[in-house]
Design a protein around this motif. Structure first.
Motif, PDB file in Angstrom:
ATOM      1  N   VAL A 396     -46.767  -4.683  17.222  1.00 44.66           N
ATOM      2  CA  VAL A 396     -46.775  -5.506  16.017  1.00 44.66           C
ATOM      3  C   VAL A 396     -46.679  -4.609  14.790  1.00 44.66           C
ATOM      4  N   TYR A 397     -45.658  -4.867  13.949  1.00 39.70           N
ATOM      5  CA  TYR A 397     -45.430  -4.067  12.744  1.00 39.70           C
ATOM      6  C   TYR A 397     -45.508  -4.949  11.502  1.00 39.70           C
ATOM      7  N   GLU A 398     -45.656  -4.273  10.360  1.00 38.45           N
ATOM      8  CA  GLU A 398     -45.481  -4.995   9.105  1.00 38.45           C
ATOM      9  C   GLU A 398     -44.048  -5.500   9.032  1.00 38.45           C
ATOM     10  N   TYR A 399     -43.856  -6.652   8.420  1.00 35.23           N
ATOM     11  CA  TYR A 399     -42.525  -7.248   8.304  1.00 35.23           C
ATOM     12  C   TYR A 399     -41.817  -6.690   7.075  1.00 35.23           C
ATOM     13  N   VAL A 400     -40.591  -6.201   7.280  1.00 40.13           N
ATOM     14  CA  VAL A 400     -39.780  -5.662   6.180  1.00 40.13           C
ATOM     15  C   VAL A 400     -38.612  -6.624   5.984  1.00 40.13           C
ATOM     16  N   PRO A 401     -38.545  -7.325   4.845  1.00 42.29           N
ATOM     17  CA  PRO A 401     -37.660  -8.494   4.709  1.00 42.29           C
ATOM     18  C   PRO A 401     -36.170  -8.220   4.598  1.00 42.29           C
ATOM     19  N   ASN A 402     -35.762  -7.067   4.096  1.00 38.49           N
ATOM     20  CA  ASN A 402     -34.355  -6.884   3.741  1.00 38.49           C
ATOM     21  C   ASN A 402     -33.502  -6.289   4.852  1.00 38.49           C
ATOM     22  N   GLN A 403     -34.030  -6.248   6.064  1.00 44.52           N
ATOM     23  CA  GLN A 403     -33.313  -5.694   7.212  1.00 44.52           C
ATOM     24  C   GLN A 403     -32.954  -4.220   6.995  1.00 44.52           C
ATOM     25  N   SER A 404     -31.876  -3.735   7.587  1.00 46.07           N
ATOM     26  CA  SER A 404     -31.639  -2.286   7.600  1.00 46.07           C
ATOM     27  C   SER A 404     -30.515  -1.868   6.655  1.00 46.07           C
ATOM     28  N   VAL A 405     -30.455  -0.546   6.384  1.00 42.47           N
ATOM     29  CA  VAL A 405     -29.374   0.000   5.574  1.00 42.47           C
ATOM     30  C   VAL A 405     -28.036  -0.233   6.268  1.00 42.47           C
ATOM     31  N   HIS A 406     -28.036  -0.128   7.587  1.00 43.24           N
ATOM     32  CA  HIS A 406     -26.796  -0.378   8.341  1.00 43.24           C
ATOM     33  C   HIS A 406     -26.284  -1.788   8.096  1.00 43.24           C
TER      34      HIS A 406
END
Length: 640
Positions: A396-406
Motif C-alpha cells: 500500500v502506497y500513497e496515491y500520486v494523482p498525475n500518473q507517470s512522466v512516461h
C-alpha cells in the motif's frame, strides 16, 4: 559430493591449459528478419524472447550450444546458440555474453522484429518465430569477403584456398561437422575453420559445408572470406585465428592429430563428467538454500508486519479497490499490477498486487517492506503498509494523482498540453534529489536499479516521486561493487552492469542520465533499435558541433532558456558516459542542477562510434580473471 572429490576436481581443472582469452567476439554479420509482430502479439513475444535468452545461456555455458522453445501460438519463440568448438569455456562465455547484448538490435520494441541471427567469429545466436533448428540454408545466407587483397602470388593463393576448402568438405562431415586446419607451401599458409551447428547433421551438414565452400571460393584474392549459412559457418584467412593447438598440422594429414584429439576428448569427457556432477550438486544445494532463505525472510517479515502499524488486512484492501476492479487499475509493471483504492477513512491509496508467477516475488516484497518502510523523502513514494496474510501479497502506497512522466511524454496523457520547461526542470531536479537521498542520505545506501520515466510519478503540482523499489539493492559500506543477476529495463541499464553484472551506484546515475535526455528531447532512447538512430548519437553529435539545443523537444516551441537546456543535456551526457568512473555521483549532479557546480565536458556515450549510430560491442577483458557471461544468466529484464 565429498571434499576429496571436490579437491580432485579442483586439481584437474587447475592443471588444464588456461584460456587464451580470445573469444573472437568480432561481428561477422547481423541479419534481422523483415517479419514484424502485430501490436497484440508484442506482449506475448517479448517476454518469451527474454525467457529464451535466460534459458539458452546456461545451456551454452554447460556444453557450448543449446536450443530453447518458449511460448505457444503467435508468441512462440525458438532460439539457438552455439560457440565454435575450438574456444575454451571462458572464451565461449565472453563471446556469448556480447552476442546476447547485440542481438537486441533486432528487437526494437516500437516495431517488433520476429527473427534475428548474429554471427560472431567465435559464436552464433539466432531467434525466430518458427522451428528453424534443422535448416541448412535460407534466403538470407551471406558470403562476406575481406576488404584487403592478398599481396603476392595470387594464383598460388587461390590454389591454396581451393585446396583448403576441398579439405573442409572432405574432413568436416567425418569430424562431426567441425574442421580446423591449414595448407602451406612453406612461404604461404592459409588457415580455415568450419562448423555445422549441432542441430544440423548428416546430409544437411554435408550440403551446407559444400555450399559454403563453393561460395567462399569466390572471395580470393581477398585475404579472408566467410560463408554464413543457416546451418553452418566457414572462414579462411592468411592469419591463424583458431585456438586449438591440436589443429596445427596441415589439413589432410591429420591421422596423428585425430589420435591426439581422441585422447584429449577422453580426458575432457572425464573432466566434464566431474564438472557435471559438481554442478548438479551445486544447483540442488542452491535451490534448497534459496527456499530456506525465502521462508526465513517471509517468516521474519510476518513477525514484523503483524506487530506494526503498517499491517492491513487483505479484506480491507480488497474492498478499498472494489475487489480489484479493472476500472481502478492504474498500471502494471514487472513485479505486479497497481490499483487505486479508497480506505474507510476516506484516504486514497495505491495498492500493488505482486505477481506470484515469478521466482523473485519474495525478493520484491522483502525489498519494498524491509528496505524502504522507514524511508521518507518528498521525492520518493511513501510505503504506507502491506498485507502478507491473505491469498496474495499486497503493498500500500500513497496515491500520486498525475500518473507517470512516461504517460505525459509518450503515453495516455500525450493528448494534453505538452510539459513546459519549468515542469521538466522540476521533474529532473526532484528525481535527482530522490536518487541522491537513496545513495547518500538514507539510513541504508540503496541502489534503485530501475530508474525510468514510468517509475517517476507526478503530484498535481508536478513534484516527482520515484516509485517501484522491487529491484532495489542495499549497497554495503566499503564495497566497490556488488555482483547480482541482471535486472532492469532495456535502454536504461548501464553497460558495465549489462555485460559484467557489476552493480554500483553509477548504474542509477546512468539510468538518470537516460531519463534527463528523454525528458529534455521528448524522445525515447533507441540505443537497442536496429533501424532507428539512438538519441544518444544525435545529442552527442549536436553537442560536439555546438548546436545541442537543436535536440530540445520541439513541442516547447522555443519557450526555454537555451543556456539552461544546453546545460541539462550536458549533465545527461555526463551521466551516460561509457566509463562508469567518469560519471558524477548523484549528489554532484544535484549541485550541478542547482548551479553550485560547474559542468565538465563529457566523453562519448556507449554503444556508438563517432562516425555512425552503429552499436559498438565492448572490448574483451584484459585477462582471464575478468567476469564472464555466466554473471548474466539469470535476468529480470523488461522491454521499453
Amino acid at each position: 559430493m565429498s571434499s576429496s572429490t571436490l579437491l580432485m576436481l579442483i586439481l584437474i581443472v587447475s592443471s588444464l591449459k588456461q584460456s587464451l582469452c580470445e573469444p573472437r567476439a568480432t561481428e561477422a554479420a547481423l541479419i534481422c528478419s523483415n517479419t514484424t509482430a502485430a501490436e497484440s502479439d508484442r506482449q506475448l513475444f517479448v517476454p518469451n524472447f527474454l525467457a529464451t535468452m535466460d534459458s539458452i545461456t546456461p545451456a551454452v555455458a554447460r556444453r557450448g550450444y543449446g536450443t530453447v522453445i518458449n511460448g505457444t501460438g503467435n508468441g512462440t519463440v525458438y532460439t539457438m546458440g552455439e560457440c565454435m568448438k575450438d574456444l575454451s569455456q571462458n572464451d565461449c562465455n565472453l563471446c556469448f555474453a556480447q552476442c546476447k547484448i547485440n542481438i537486441l538490435r533486432c528487437l526494437p520494441f516500437q516495431r517488433l522484429t520476429r527473427g534475428g541471427r548474429l554471427f560472431y567469429d567465435g559464436c552464433y545466436l539466432r531467434y525466430d518465430d518458427y522451428m528453424f533448428f534443422n535448416e541448412s540454408f535460407s534466403s538470407v545466407d551471406r558470403t562476406v569477403c575481406d576488404a584487403d587483397d592478398f599481396v603476392g602470388n595470387r594464383t598460388l593463393f587461390k590454389d591454396q584456398v581451393s585446396e583448403l576448402l576441398r579439405n573442409v568438405t572432405a574432413e568436416g562431415p567425418r569430424n562431426n561437422g567441425f574442421f580446423t586446419g591449414f595448407v602451406s607451401n612453406g612461404n604461404l599458409s592459409v588457415y580455415g575453420l568450419a562448423q555445422c551447428w549441432e542441430s544440423v547433421r548428416g546430409s544437411g551438414c554435408v550440403n551446407c559445408l559444400e555450399s559454403a565452400a563453393s561460395r567462399v571460393n569466390s572471395c580470393p584474392p581477398k585475404e579472408e572470406g566467410r560463408a554464413l549459412n543457416a546451418g553452418c559457418y566457414l572462414r579462411y584467412s592468411t592469419t591463424k585465428f583458431y585456438n586449438n593447438s591440436a589443429a596445427d598440422a596441415p589439413a589432410g594429414n591429420g591421422g596423428g592429430t585425430r589420435r591426439r584429439a581422441a585422447i584429449i576428448a577422453s580426458i575432457c569427457g572425464a573432466v566434464a563428467c566431474l564438472l557435471f556432477v559438481a554442478m548438479v550438486s551445486f544447483f540442488v544445494r542452491k535451490k534448497i538454500v534459496k527456499r530456506r532463505r525465502v521462508k526465513k525472510k517471509l517468516g521474519g517479515l510476518l513477525s514484523i508486519v503483524t506487530k506494526s502499524k503498517i499491517n492491513f488486512s487483505y479484506e480491507t484492501l480488497e474492498r478499498a479497490t472494489g475487489y480489484f476492479h479493472s476500472s481502478n487499475k492504474l498500471g502494471q509493471g514487472g513485479s505486479g499490477s497497481v490499483y487505486k483504492g479508497v480506505l474507510a477513512s476516506g484516504q486514497t491509496v495505491a495498492v500493488k498486487r505482486l505477481f506470484f508467477n515469478t521466482t523473485q516475488w519474495a525478493d520484491h516484497f522483502f525489498n519494498e517492506v524491509n528496505l524502504i518502510k522507514d524511508i521518507d523523502h518528498r521525492n520518493l513514494v511513501k510505503l504506507l503498509g502491506c498485507s502478507i496474510t491473505g491469498p496474495e501479497s499486497l503493498l500500500v502506497y500513497e496515491y500520486v494523482p498525475n500518473q507517470s512522466v512516461h504517460d505525459y511524454l509518450f503515453g495516455i496523457r500525450q493528448d494534453g498540453p505538452p510539459l513546459g520547461w519549468e515542469q521538466r526542470l522540476k521533474i529532473i531536479r526532484g528525481t535527482a534529489e530522490g536518487v541522491a537521498y537513496l545513495h547518500d542520505n538514507s539510513k541504508l545506501r540503496i541502489i534503485h536499479r530501475d530508474i525510468k520515466l514510468s517509475n517517476v510519478l507526478l503530484e498535481e503540482d508536478f513534484t516527482p516521486k520515484i516509485a517501484d523499489f522491487g529491484l532495489a539493492r542495499m549497497f554495503p559500506e566499503g564495497k566497490t561493487h556488488i555482483s547480482t543477476a541482471l535486472a532492469g529495463t532495456l535502454g536504461y541499464m548501464a553497460p558495465e552492469y549489462v555485460v559484467r553484472g557489476k552493480l554500483t551506484d553509477k548504474a542509477d546515475v546512468y539510468s538518470f542520465g537516460v531519463l534527463v535526455i528523454e525528458v529534455v528531447t521528448g524522445k525515447r532512447n533507441n540505443a537497442f533499435s536496429h533501424n532507428s538512430q539512438s538519441i544518444f548519437h544525435k545529442v552527442w553529435n549536436l553537442y560536439g558541433s555546438g548546436n545541442v539545443i537543436e535536440a530540445v523537444d520541439p513541442s516547447m516551441k522555443g519557450k526555454f532558456p537555451e543556456e539552461g537546456a544546453a546545460r541539462l543535456l550536458a549533465i545527461g551526457l555526463l551521466c551516460v558516459q561509457a566509463n562508469a568512473e567518469l560519471r558524477p555521483s548523484m549528489s554532484t549532479v544535484v549541485m550541478m542542477l542547482n548551479g553550485e557546480r560547474d559542468v565538465s565536458r563529457p566523453t562519448q556515450p556507449p554503444f556508438l562510434n563517432s562516425a555512425s549510430a552503429e552499436f559498438v560491442p565492448f572490448s574483451r577483458p584484459d585477462s582471464c580473471t575478468q567476469s564472464s557471461g555466466n554473471e548474466i544468466t539469470e535476468s529480470i529484464v523488461e522491454p521499453r
